[in-house]
Design a protein around this motif. Structure first.
Motif, mmCIF file in Angstrom:
data_model
loop_
_atom_site.group_PDB
_atom_site.id
_atom_site.type_symbol
_atom_site.label_atom_id
_atom_site.label_comp_id
_atom_site.label_asym_id
_atom_site.label_seq_id
_atom_site.Cartn_x
_atom_site.Cartn_y
_atom_site.Cartn_z
ATOM 1 N N PRO A 1 14.295 26.140 36.673
ATOM 2 C CA PRO A 1 12.871 26.111 36.599
ATOM 3 C C PRO A 1 12.214 25.632 38.178
ATOM 4 O O PRO A 1 13.051 24.980 38.913
ATOM 5 C CB PRO A 1 12.258 25.097 35.904
ATOM 6 N N LEU A 2 11.056 26.173 38.434
ATOM 7 C CA LEU A 2 10.341 25.815 39.666
ATOM 8 C C LEU A 2 9.398 24.462 39.540
ATOM 9 O O LEU A 2 9.022 24.225 38.563
ATOM 10 C CB LEU A 2 9.523 26.799 40.207
ATOM 11 N N PRO A 3 9.303 23.746 40.431
ATOM 12 C CA PRO A 3 8.669 22.279 40.246
ATOM 13 C C PRO A 3 7.165 22.902 40.075
ATOM 14 O O PRO A 3 6.448 23.959 40.465
ATOM 15 C CB PRO A 3 8.719 21.713 41.731
ATOM 16 N N PRO A 4 6.319 22.146 39.277
ATOM 17 C CA PRO A 4 4.946 22.678 39.043
ATOM 18 C C PRO A 4 4.140 22.490 39.993
ATOM 19 O O PRO A 4 3.097 23.524 40.193
ATOM 20 C CB PRO A 4 4.531 21.007 38.054
ATOM 21 N N PRO B 1 16.330 36.834 41.713
ATOM 22 C CA PRO B 1 15.063 37.076 41.112
ATOM 23 C C PRO B 1 14.325 35.628 40.583
ATOM 24 O O PRO B 1 14.911 34.961 40.132
ATOM 25 C CB PRO B 1 15.177 38.043 40.019
ATOM 26 N N LEU B 2 13.072 35.842 40.866
ATOM 27 C CA LEU B 2 11.891 34.786 40.338
ATOM 28 C C LEU B 2 11.364 35.474 39.115
ATOM 29 O O LEU B 2 11.046 36.733 39.375
ATOM 30 C CB LEU B 2 11.202 34.452 41.331
ATOM 31 N N THR B 3 11.508 34.883 37.997
ATOM 32 C CA THR B 3 10.923 35.769 36.662
ATOM 33 C C THR B 3 10.022 34.796 35.959
ATOM 34 O O THR B 3 10.157 33.631 36.096
ATOM 35 C CB THR B 3 12.122 36.214 35.916
ATOM 36 N N ILE C 1 14.113 30.861 38.473
ATOM 37 C CA ILE C 1 14.882 31.420 39.323
ATOM 38 C C ILE C 1 16.162 31.759 38.646
ATOM 39 O O ILE C 1 16.747 30.776 38.111
ATOM 40 C CB ILE C 1 15.299 30.678 40.654
ATOM 41 N N VAL C 2 16.447 33.110 38.518
ATOM 42 C CA VAL C 2 17.876 33.670 37.808
ATOM 43 C C VAL C 2 18.903 33.326 38.863
ATOM 44 O O VAL C 2 18.959 34.410 39.542
ATOM 45 C CB VAL C 2 17.482 35.052 37.251
ATOM 46 N N TRP C 3 19.780 32.616 38.461
ATOM 47 C CA TRP C 3 20.980 32.359 39.397
ATOM 48 C C TRP C 3 22.041 33.272 39.214
ATOM 49 O O TRP C 3 23.026 33.420 40.072
ATOM 50 C CB TRP C 3 21.406 30.874 39.668
ATOM 51 N N VAL D 1 10.874 28.152 49.189
ATOM 52 C CA VAL D 1 11.134 27.299 48.091
ATOM 53 C C VAL D 1 11.829 26.076 48.379
ATOM 54 O O VAL D 1 12.705 26.069 49.323
ATOM 55 C CB VAL D 1 12.393 28.215 47.161
ATOM 56 N N PRO D 2 11.561 24.866 47.734
ATOM 57 C CA PRO D 2 12.068 23.558 48.189
ATOM 58 C C PRO D 2 13.648 23.604 48.344
ATOM 59 O O PRO D 2 14.506 24.275 47.510
ATOM 60 C CB PRO D 2 11.753 22.654 46.913
#
Length: 85
Positions: free
Chosen positions: A16-19, A3-5, A33-35, A61-62
């Motif tokens: 965390p995702l890049p800005p 999930p992305l939360t 992203i919850v791994w 996603v990168p």
């Protein structure tokens, strides 16, 4: 699927995702992203749908983030939860 939360998950259990990614897709600044919550299910289901244009690809996603998440899943031996719906 992980999930992305935007909820306040522990930094130890999320990435965390890049800005630039957050900005490009209009996500909340708290997006992570919850791994440690891996799900296994058939695409497309009632909770996961295609985008407005019918595409199943919403965003890419990168690769460095994908690799980091995958490494954490393997390192911590996370077992996916099988979803039927």
């Amino acid at each position: 699927m992980v999930p992305l939360t935007t909820r306040d998950y522990s930094p130890a259990a999320s990435v965390p995702l890049p800005p630039r990614f957050i900005e490009a897709f209009g996500l909340d600044d708290r997006s992570r992203i919850v791994w440690d919550d891996v799900n296994d299910f058939a695409w497309v289901g009632p909770d996961v749908r295609a985008g407005n244009d019918g595409s199943t690809i919403i965003a890419e996603v990168p690769s460095r983030i994908v690799q980091r998440v995958a490494a954490l899943i393997v390192e911590h031996r996370i077992t996916p939860t099988r979803r039927t719906e």
